[in-house]
Scaffold this active site. Structure first.
Site, mmCIF file in Angstrom:
data_model
loop_
_atom_site.group_PDB
_atom_site.id
_atom_site.type_symbol
_atom_site.label_atom_id
_atom_site.label_comp_id
_atom_site.label_asym_id
_atom_site.label_seq_id
_atom_site.Cartn_x
_atom_site.Cartn_y
_atom_site.Cartn_z
ATOM 1 N N CYS A 123 0.822 -0.955 0.299
ATOM 2 C CA CYS A 123 -0.410 0.102 0.266
ATOM 3 C C CYS A 123 0.763 0.879 -0.420
ATOM 4 C CB CYS A 123 -0.881 -0.246 0.991
ATOM 5 S SG CYS A 123 -1.544 1.374 1.387
ATOM 6 N N HIS A 267 -8.745 -4.186 2.334
ATOM 7 C CA HIS A 267 -7.276 -3.104 3.340
ATOM 8 C C HIS A 267 -7.602 -1.320 2.967
ATOM 9 C CE1 HIS A 267 -3.221 -2.418 4.392
ATOM 10 N NE2 HIS A 267 -3.371 -1.007 3.680
ATOM 11 N N GLU A 268 -7.769 -0.820 1.907
ATOM 12 C CA GLU A 268 -7.655 0.602 1.614
ATOM 13 C C GLU A 268 -8.694 0.998 2.366
ATOM 14 O OE1 GLU A 268 -5.386 2.011 1.004
ATOM 15 O OE2 GLU A 268 -4.336 0.325 -0.415
ATOM 16 N N HIS A 271 -8.376 2.689 5.553
ATOM 17 C CA HIS A 271 -7.694 3.485 6.025
ATOM 18 C C HIS A 271 -8.952 4.843 5.825
ATOM 19 C CE1 HIS A 271 -3.537 1.827 5.617
ATOM 20 N NE2 HIS A 271 -3.529 1.629 4.400
ATOM 21 N N HIS A 277 -1.829 1.522 9.508
ATOM 22 C CA HIS A 277 -1.025 0.117 9.499
ATOM 23 C C HIS A 277 -0.520 -0.628 10.735
ATOM 24 C CE1 HIS A 277 0.103 1.526 4.823
ATOM 25 N NE2 HIS A 277 -0.663 0.931 4.900
HETATM 26 ZN ZN ZN Z 1 -2.396 0.959 3.620
#
Ligand code: ZN
Ligand code: ZN
Length: 354
Positions: A123, A267-268, A271, A277
């Site tokens: 990422c 995953h994103e 965020h 992370h």
């Molecule tokens: Zn990330």
């Protein structure tokens, strides 16, 4: 002897896995060699030659590795000077911080495991986070200031796909299905609902695929390297590198550099909701993902982190989690099917035949 064979059979019958949320096959017909991509001339491939390099030496091109550590939050640029090709104390210190963060053996050296992790696709969001928001025992991390979507709970967030910034290798419905699954992973554990909208301009979360420089100072870098990046709350921008071989089905996409779209999307979205992370390698919020790897099930670290920001979804239970969280089978929820009479008869017949 027959007892052990029967025991094995019973164990097998009790643990037959079946696919849950995902309809595409998990297991590729092509043998997966997680190290295959090392041979591919992707971004950061050149760093492989630094394996075994020692402190104090002048090493041609190691300034690029320093830029890498600078980019991901491990090395400060001194007095705005350019980085040199000397393996100095600063680089050693960056390596130690990197190894601690990524859960590697802390050697301060460019050992094989460390170099292998450095060149793994990942990422684009920096790993740099203030100590204040790191948890010594838990490993989830928040962004500076602990931002989250501030509207009152339960929250509904809309998301939309950029009409211009698309990829052609997947159909729009395949892309949308992968994102819907990714949003559902988070929606099932927190009181947040995600609704797809056709109004890109007004959507809370704006998703698009971009190549190279695309206006936010974080250019994408071609095949592998940085896969995607997303911004902390309440920005809502979610960018994916259009140069990747995005996949929703490894059975169909046989490329050695195929990247699972649902895994990166999951995953994103973490965020976008406020998680930075983690150091937990199995967790969705760990910064790297290998080609042909699937990581879609939220782990305990992801769930504890996100619930610390939003609270729990009233329908969430840890019992359901324990099965998927302890599963080592990427992307598969193991569900036990009830035993039937034919199972017992099969075991009995095998027992008697021995
Ligand atoms: Zn990330
Ligand atoms: Zn961007």
């Amino acid at each position: 002897m027959s007892f052990f064979i029967s025991f094995f059979l019973v164990s097998f019958l009790f643990s037959s896995p079946c696919l849950s949320t995902r309809t595409t096959p998990i297991f590729s017909s092509k043998p997966i060699n997680p190290t295959n991509y090392h041979k591919i001339q992707g971004t950061w491939h050149e760093f492989e030659k630094f394996a075994g390099a020692n402190k104090g030496n002048q090493i041609n091109g190691i300034s690029e590795l320093k830029k890498y550590f600078h980019r991901f939050g491990y090395l400060k640029r001194m007095d705005n000077l350019n980085f040199t090709d000397l393996f100095d104390d600063h680089l050693e210190h960056a390596l130690i911080k990197y190894q601690e963060k990524l859960g590697l053996s802390v050697t301060g050296k460019l050992d094989d495991n460390t170099v292998s992790q450095i060149i793994s696709p990942r990422c684009g969001v920096s790993d740099s986070t203030p100590k204040l928001f790191m948890h010594a025992k838990r490993n989830y991390v928040f962004f500076t200031g602990k931002p989250r979507w501030s509207r009152s709970i339960p929250i509904t967030l809309t998301y939309a796909f950029s009409p211009e910034n698309v990829i052609n290798s997947l159909s729009m419905s395949e892309t949308k299905d992968a994102f819907q699954r990714a949003f559902n992973h988070w929606a099932s554990v927190i009181p947040v609902t995600f609704l797809e909208s056709n109004d890109y301009g007004f959507a809370d979360i704006k998703i698009g695929f971009y190549k190279g420089e695309h206006g936010d100072g974080e250019p994408f870098d071609g095949v592998l390297g940085v896969l995607a990046h997303a911004f902390s709350p309440e920005t809502g921008r979610f960018h994916l590198d259009a140069a990747e071989t995005w996949s929703v089905d490894f059975e169909r996409e046989e490329s050695d550099v195929a990247i699972d779209l649902e895994s990166v999307a999951t995953h994103e979205i973490g965020h976008l909701l406020g998680l930075a992370h983690t150091s937990v390698q199995e967790a969705v919020m760990f910064p790297s993902l290998k080609p042909r790897e699937m990581k879609v099930n939220l782990k305990m670290d992801d769930i504890k982190g996100i619930q610390a920001l939003y609270g729990s979804n009233p329908n969430f239970s840890y019992q359901a989690l324990s099965e998927s969280d302890t599963s080592t089978n990427n992307g598969v929820n193991l569900r036990k099917r009830p035993l039937t009479w034919s199972d017992f008869i099969l075991v009995l017949v095998l027992w008697l035949s021995m």
